[in-house]
Design a protein around this motif. Structure first.
Motif, PDB file in Angstrom:
ATOM      1  N   TYR A  72       0.871  -1.333   0.031  1.00  0.00           N
ATOM      2  CA  TYR A  72       0.071  -0.192   0.076  1.00  0.00           C
ATOM      3  C   TYR A  72       0.795   1.243  -0.070  1.00  0.00           C
ATOM      4  O   TYR A  72       1.795   1.505   0.745  1.00  0.00           O
ATOM      5  N   LEU A  73       0.515   2.232  -0.893  1.00  0.00           N
ATOM      6  CA  LEU A  73       1.362   3.402  -1.057  1.00  0.00           C
ATOM      7  C   LEU A  73       0.495   4.631  -0.301  1.00  0.00           C
ATOM      8  O   LEU A  73       1.105   5.156   0.630  1.00  0.00           O
ATOM      9  N   GLU A  79      -9.677   6.273  -4.322  1.00  0.00           N
ATOM     10  CA  GLU A  79      -8.685   4.935  -4.774  1.00  0.00           C
ATOM     11  C   GLU A  79      -7.569   4.892  -3.804  1.00  0.00           C
ATOM     12  O   GLU A  79      -6.932   5.657  -3.332  1.00  0.00           O
ATOM     13  N   ALA A  80      -7.359   3.617  -3.792  1.00  0.00           N
ATOM     14  CA  ALA A  80      -6.011   3.162  -2.865  1.00  0.00           C
ATOM     15  C   ALA A  80      -4.841   2.798  -4.110  1.00  0.00           C
ATOM     16  O   ALA A  80      -5.265   2.032  -4.989  1.00  0.00           O
ATOM     17  N   ASP A  84       3.223  -3.202  -6.961  1.00  0.00           N
ATOM     18  CA  ASP A  84       3.464  -4.607  -7.057  1.00  0.00           C
ATOM     19  C   ASP A  84       5.227  -4.667  -6.805  1.00  0.00           C
ATOM     20  O   ASP A  84       5.893  -3.993  -7.325  1.00  0.00           O
ATOM     21  N   LEU A  85       5.384  -5.510  -5.994  1.00  0.00           N
ATOM     22  CA  LEU A  85       6.783  -5.697  -5.505  1.00  0.00           C
ATOM     23  C   LEU A  85       8.037  -6.278  -6.518  1.00  0.00           C
ATOM     24  O   LEU A  85       8.843  -6.152  -6.316  1.00  0.00           O
ATOM     25  N   GLU A  89       5.198  -1.885 -10.728  1.00  0.00           N
ATOM     26  CA  GLU A  89       3.968  -1.202 -11.283  1.00  0.00           C
ATOM     27  C   GLU A  89       2.943  -0.559 -10.288  1.00  0.00           C
ATOM     28  O   GLU A  89       2.775  -1.385  -9.380  1.00  0.00           O
ATOM     29  N   GLN A  90       2.535   0.348 -10.494  1.00  0.00           N
ATOM     30  CA  GLN A  90       1.271   0.959  -9.599  1.00  0.00           C
ATOM     31  C   GLN A  90      -0.029   0.799 -10.193  1.00  0.00           C
ATOM     32  O   GLN A  90      -0.338   0.829 -11.251  1.00  0.00           O
ATOM     33  N   ILE A  91      -0.867   0.332  -9.133  1.00  0.00           N
ATOM     34  CA  ILE A  91      -2.100  -0.114  -9.404  1.00  0.00           C
ATOM     35  C   ILE A  91      -3.173   0.683  -8.592  1.00  0.00           C
ATOM     36  O   ILE A  91      -3.042   0.936  -7.286  1.00  0.00           O
TER      37      ILE A  91
END
Length: 94
Positions: A72-73, A79-80, A84-85, A89-91
């Motif tokens: 979690y960023l 939106e949260a 991805d570690l 990639e940010q989702i």
């Protein structure tokens, strides 16, 4: 479509328009009457556990799921934002 004899613990299926994870299942062959499959299903949306009985050979729709390690960023409006570690990639999730 998969048959009840292809059930595996941890598989995901769609029942009545909802996605469930199979926690456990048991094939039952009573002395009288047809065989059936007794299952414990966990809803992915609400987390509730449901006991459901299927007829032997009944077909259900399998759901493909993927598990990835995410961090979690921050919160961006409604939106949260997760990262991805593996590939960074940010989702954005609602």
């Amino acid at each position: 479509m998969i048959s009840t004899n292809q059930f595996k613990n941890g598989s995901h299926i769609e029942v009545d328009g909802q996605v469930f994870r199979i926690i456990e299942f048991q094939h039952v062959k009573p002395g009288k009457g047809p065989a059936f499959v007794r299952t414990r299903l966990k809803s992915l949306s609400s987390g509730s556990v449901l006991d459901k009985t299927f007829r032997a050979g009944e077909k259900v729709r399998p759901i493909h799921t993927e598990t990835r390690k995410m961090q979690y960023l921050y919160q961006a409006g409604d939106e949260a934002v997760l990262m991805d570690l593996g590939d960074y990639e940010q989702i954005h999730l609602p």
